[in-house]
Design a protein around this motif. Structure first.
Motif, PDB file in Angstrom:
ATOM      1  N   ASP A  36       0.827  -1.209   0.000  1.00 42.67           N
ATOM      2  CA  ASP A  36       0.000   0.000   0.000  1.00 42.67           C
ATOM      3  C   ASP A  36       0.855   1.250   0.000  1.00 42.67           C
ATOM      4  OD1 ASP A  36      -2.269  -1.513  -0.015  1.00 42.67           O
ATOM      5  OD2 ASP A  36      -2.483  -1.534   2.178  1.00 42.67           O
ATOM      6  N   VAL A  37       1.917   1.188   0.778  1.00 38.02           N
ATOM      7  CA  VAL A  37       2.809   2.349   0.831  1.00 38.02           C
ATOM      8  C   VAL A  37       3.502   2.550  -0.504  1.00 38.02           C
ATOM      9  CG1 VAL A  37       4.852   3.296   1.928  1.00 38.02           C
ATOM     10  CG2 VAL A  37       3.158   2.093   3.309  1.00 38.02           C
ATOM     11  N   ARG A  38       3.890   1.427  -1.161  1.00 40.38           N
ATOM     12  CA  ARG A  38       4.571   1.543  -2.444  1.00 40.38           C
ATOM     13  C   ARG A  38       3.672   2.190  -3.493  1.00 40.38           C
ATOM     14  NH1 ARG A  38       5.602  -3.422  -3.066  1.00 40.38           N
ATOM     15  NH2 ARG A  38       7.588  -3.447  -1.960  1.00 40.38           N
ATOM     16  N   GLU A 342      12.078   7.788   9.836  1.00 38.07           N
ATOM     17  CA  GLU A 342      11.009   8.776   9.708  1.00 38.07           C
ATOM     18  C   GLU A 342      10.279   8.610   8.383  1.00 38.07           C
ATOM     19  OE1 GLU A 342      10.411  13.618   9.970  1.00 38.07           O
ATOM     20  OE2 GLU A 342      12.127  12.746   8.935  1.00 38.07           O
ATOM     21  N   TYR A 343      11.033   8.343   7.324  1.00 41.94           N
ATOM     22  CA  TYR A 343      10.433   8.170   6.005  1.00 41.94           C
ATOM     23  C   TYR A 343       9.483   6.971   5.996  1.00 41.94           C
ATOM     24  CZ  TYR A 343      10.250   6.998   1.008  1.00 41.94           C
ATOM     25  OH  TYR A 343       9.827   6.685  -0.257  1.00 41.94           O
ATOM     26  N   GLU A 344       9.936   5.849   6.555  1.00 42.02           N
ATOM     27  CA  GLU A 344       9.099   4.659   6.578  1.00 42.02           C
ATOM     28  C   GLU A 344       7.839   4.884   7.409  1.00 42.02           C
ATOM     29  OE1 GLU A 344      11.516   1.482   7.948  1.00 42.02           O
ATOM     30  OE2 GLU A 344      12.698   1.336   6.103  1.00 42.02           O
ATOM     31  N   ALA A 345       7.999   5.584   8.544  1.00 43.16           N
ATOM     32  CA  ALA A 345       6.839   5.857   9.386  1.00 43.16           C
ATOM     33  C   ALA A 345       5.824   6.734   8.665  1.00 43.16           C
ATOM     34  CB  ALA A 345       7.299   6.523  10.683  1.00 43.16           C
ATOM     35  N   LYS A 346       6.303   7.743   7.967  1.00 45.40           N
ATOM     36  CA  LYS A 346       5.388   8.638   7.239  1.00 45.40           C
ATOM     37  C   LYS A 346       4.704   7.898   6.082  1.00 45.40           C
ATOM     38  CE  LYS A 346       7.697  13.026   8.287  1.00 45.40           C
ATOM     39  NZ  LYS A 346       6.536  13.614   8.997  1.00 45.40           N
ATOM     40  N   ALA A 351      -0.226   5.555   3.952  1.00 47.99           N
ATOM     41  CA  ALA A 351      -0.971   4.407   3.422  1.00 47.99           C
ATOM     42  C   ALA A 351      -2.225   4.149   4.235  1.00 47.99           C
ATOM     43  CB  ALA A 351      -0.067   3.177   3.421  1.00 47.99           C
ATOM     44  N   PHE A 352      -2.111   4.330   5.559  1.00 46.78           N
ATOM     45  CA  PHE A 352      -3.282   4.134   6.421  1.00 46.78           C
ATOM     46  C   PHE A 352      -4.345   5.171   6.127  1.00 46.78           C
ATOM     47  CE2 PHE A 352      -5.551   4.943  10.418  1.00 46.78           C
ATOM     48  CZ  PHE A 352      -6.071   3.665  10.657  1.00 46.78           C
ATOM     49  N   ARG A 353      -3.907   6.407   5.919  1.00 48.49           N
ATOM     50  CA  ARG A 353      -4.887   7.463   5.614  1.00 48.49           C
ATOM     51  C   ARG A 353      -5.536   7.216   4.259  1.00 48.49           C
ATOM     52  NH1 ARG A 353      -0.805  10.756   7.888  1.00 48.49           N
ATOM     53  NH2 ARG A 353      -0.092  11.396   5.794  1.00 48.49           N
ATOM     54  N   LYS A 357      -9.501   7.062   3.262  1.00 53.19           N
ATOM     55  CA  LYS A 357     -10.073   7.949   2.254  1.00 53.19           C
ATOM     56  C   LYS A 357      -9.619   7.461   0.888  1.00 53.19           C
ATOM     57  CE  LYS A 357      -9.869  11.902   5.394  1.00 53.19           C
ATOM     58  NZ  LYS A 357      -9.367  13.305   5.577  1.00 53.19           N
ATOM     59  N   ALA A 358     -10.408   6.550   0.348  1.00 55.73           N
ATOM     60  CA  ALA A 358     -10.024   5.921  -0.914  1.00 55.73           C
ATOM     61  C   ALA A 358      -9.936   6.909  -2.058  1.00 55.73           C
ATOM     62  CB  ALA A 358     -11.017   4.811  -1.260  1.00 55.73           C
ATOM     63  N   SER A 359     -10.679   8.000  -1.960  1.00 55.03           N
ATOM     64  CA  SER A 359     -10.679   8.983  -3.043  1.00 55.03           C
ATOM     65  C   SER A 359      -9.436   9.856  -3.050  1.00 55.03           C
ATOM     66  CB  SER A 359     -11.924   9.868  -2.939  1.00 55.03           C
ATOM     67  OG  SER A 359     -11.920  10.561  -1.692  1.00 55.03           O
ATOM     68  N   CYS A 360      -8.657   9.831  -1.976  1.00 55.28           N
ATOM     69  CA  CYS A 360      -7.461  10.693  -1.857  1.00 55.28           C
ATOM     70  C   CYS A 360      -6.283   9.995  -2.515  1.00 55.28           C
ATOM     71  CB  CYS A 360      -7.161  10.992  -0.390  1.00 55.28           C
ATOM     72  SG  CYS A 360      -5.719  12.032  -0.147  1.00 55.28           S
ATOM     73  N   THR A 361      -5.758  10.602  -3.549  1.00 54.92           N
ATOM     74  CA  THR A 361      -4.600  10.033  -4.262  1.00 54.92           C
ATOM     75  C   THR A 361      -3.347  10.889  -4.135  1.00 54.92           C
ATOM     76  OG1 THR A 361      -5.258  11.165  -6.304  1.00 54.92           O
ATOM     77  CG2 THR A 361      -6.103   8.930  -5.950  1.00 54.92           C
ATOM     78  N   GLN A 362      -3.464  12.067  -3.560  1.00 56.62           N
ATOM     79  CA  GLN A 362      -2.318  12.969  -3.451  1.00 56.62           C
ATOM     80  C   GLN A 362      -1.452  12.583  -2.265  1.00 56.62           C
ATOM     81  OE1 GLN A 362      -3.352  17.072  -3.091  1.00 56.62           O
ATOM     82  NE2 GLN A 362      -1.246  17.783  -3.259  1.00 56.62           N
ATOM     83  N   VAL A 363      -0.172  12.553  -2.491  1.00 61.37           N
ATOM     84  CA  VAL A 363       0.786  12.216  -1.442  1.00 61.37           C
ATOM     85  C   VAL A 363       1.102  13.467  -0.627  1.00 61.37           C
ATOM     86  CG1 VAL A 363       3.097  11.343  -0.953  1.00 61.37           C
ATOM     87  CG2 VAL A 363       1.776  10.405  -2.854  1.00 61.37           C
ATOM     88  N   PRO A 364       1.075  13.368   0.708  1.00 58.04           N
ATOM     89  CA  PRO A 364       1.388  14.526   1.544  1.00 58.04           C
ATOM     90  C   PRO A 364       2.763  15.102   1.226  1.00 58.04           C
ATOM     91  CG  PRO A 364       0.461  12.746   2.857  1.00 58.04           C
ATOM     92  CD  PRO A 364       0.721  12.191   1.493  1.00 58.04           C
ATOM     93  N   THR A 365       2.867  16.422   1.338  1.00 64.06           N
ATOM     94  CA  THR A 365       4.140  17.087   1.029  1.00 64.06           C
ATOM     95  C   THR A 365       5.252  16.642   1.955  1.00 64.06           C
ATOM     96  OG1 THR A 365       2.902  19.014   0.262  1.00 64.06           O
ATOM     97  CG2 THR A 365       5.246  19.321   0.743  1.00 64.06           C
TER      98      THR A 365
END
Length: 438
Positions: A36-38, A342-346, A351-353, A357-365
């Motif tokens: 999911d994260v990938r 930190e990168y892996e945790a974020k 991925a959990f978020r 919210k399945a409609s959200c495809t944008q990756v946090p900054t």
């Protein structure tokens, strides 16, 4: 030049960490987040590079095209004549006041860089000024390997820190530290180095506060997240450093034992020679050979003293420098692990978020920036590792060659001393034969 050039994860099949060849021949390193994260990382585009403390990476780059060219030249030919920044530490002086006694060193700088107002500077600095510079470099360039300084404190009663030998050993170490920084394609453009080399009086008030931060810019609150594991190439670096530490420790212990035994042997030689001198006073016929043996002992003692001094002042300091270098490298590796954690945790949090919210495809900054920091740190560490390995090979080649030369010189002097006695002994043989015939 810092090899920090983040690559975007433009497609779902691209790995989140750029591939790099390890100098020890290890396999490529790859962070392996969950599926999911990938999927989330596949949408990350190219963003501005940001260091762990939030500072844009561009701040460490030269501001002019000529400086950029010089940096490239430094990388291409470390030992050539393309350098444009030369520093020397010499002329130690002792200062005595009612409050303290300390040593200052003259720092001479010659340069053609446009970042400097003048082509040449001469300033005086004490040890704590060098310590200030290293602290500032470590704080402003947390992903780079900062060369070590010689140890500040010495045991009372063991070493006199104002003795000529100690001061000269420290001067050599400070000179090497500053030369390594000046030769580095990134650290040499640091504004704090510029101030250290050119300012008559350093404003260290702000820098001293950094001593308590302990690399705060790369300490992250990861919510107890445990790193999955170092990539293979960085694990190989850690294993190599552990092995190298053990080897240096063993060599250092043996070398110190040899120096102790040589010192004891030298004491015996100093007591041995005068015995032959005293004996010669009561043996007129053997006076020449006995005095020759006494002189031979003195020459051997002097040669041994030089050999022992070379080991103490040239051999051991290099071993100790690299022990400190290893500690610095381990610190940078730990910082890299913190950034990766930190990168892996974020990534997992993102991925959990996404699942919620399945409609959200944008990756946090913040995930994108953290990804850039991982790539920057990996590239910086690999670049500095290669540079460190090259320096190590050159230093130890010079160290071992010097040790061989010093030992050859020692045995040649001892051989010459004993050969000088042989003619004296041969001169007595005809006289003894003639006496027997009479």
């Amino acid at each position: 030049m810092s090899a920090c050039t983040p690559k975007s994860l433009a497609s779902s099949g691209q790995k989140p960490i750029q591939e790099m060849c390890h100098p020890l021949g290890a396999e490529e390193a790859v962070l392996t987040p969950s599926p999911d994260v990938r999927n989330i990382t596949s949408s990350i585009g190219e963003k501005d590079q940001i260091l762990p403390n939030g500072t844009p990476v561009e701040t460490s780059s030269p501001s002019s095209s000529s400086s950029l060219l010089n940096r490239l030249q430094l990388d291409d030919d470390l030992d050539g004549e393309t350098r444009d920044l030369f520093v020397t530490v010499d002329d130690p002086k002792k200062h005595v006041s009612t409050m303290e006694t300390y040593i200052t060193y003259r720092v001479v700088t010659k340069t053609t860089r446009v970042e400097f107002d003048l082509p040449e500077y001469t300033v005086r600095r004490r040890y704590q000024d060098f310590d200030w510079l290293r602290t500032k470099l470590e704080d402003s360039q947390p992903t780079h390997l900062i060369p070590p300084l010689p140890e500040k404190f010495v045991m009372k009663g063991v070493v006199d820190r104002f003795s000529e030998e100690f001061v000269e050993t420290r001067r050599k170490a400070l000179d090497k530290f500053l030369k390594r920084v000046a030769d580095h394609p990134v650290l040499s453009f640091n504004e704090h180095l510029n101030s250290f080399l050119s300012a008559k009086d350093l404003n260290k008030r702000q820098g001293l506060a950094l001593l308590s931060k302990m690399g705060e810019s790369v300490k992250y609150v990861t919510g107890g997240y445990k790193l999955r594991g170092r990539p293979v190439e960085f694990s190989a670096m850690g294993d190599y450093l552990d092995m190298f530490t053990q080897k240096l420790g063993t060599i250092d212990r043996i070398a110190q034992r040899i120096i102790k035994e040589q010192s004891e042997y030298q004491v015996e030689l100093r007591e041995y020679g005068p015995v032959y001198t005293t004996w010669a006073l009561s043996e007129a016929e053997l006076q020449g050979p006995l005095e020759g043996v006494a002189s031979c002992m003195a020459n051997c003692s002097s040669a041994l003293d030089e050999l022992t001094q070379d080991m103490s002042e040239d051999f051991l300091p290099v071993l100790r420098e690299y022990v400190l270098y290893i500690e610095s490298m381990k610190i940078v590796l730990k910082k890299r692990d913190n950034i990766q954690a930190e990168y892996e945790a974020k990534l997992e949090a993102a991925a959990f978020r996404k699942e919620e919210k399945a409609s959200c495809t944008q990756v946090p900054t913040d995930v994108e920036k953290c990804h850039d920091r991982v790539e920057c740190c990996n590239a910086d560490l690999k670049s500095d590792w290669d540079r460190w390995q090259n320096n190590k090979r050159q230093d130890f080649r010079q160290l071992l060659t010097g040790m061989a030369d010093h030992n050859i010189q020692y045995y040649e002097k001892c051989l010459a001393a004993w050969e000088s006695v042989i003619p004296l002994l041969r001169d007595k043989q005809p006289q003894e034969t003639e006496t027997e015939e009479d």
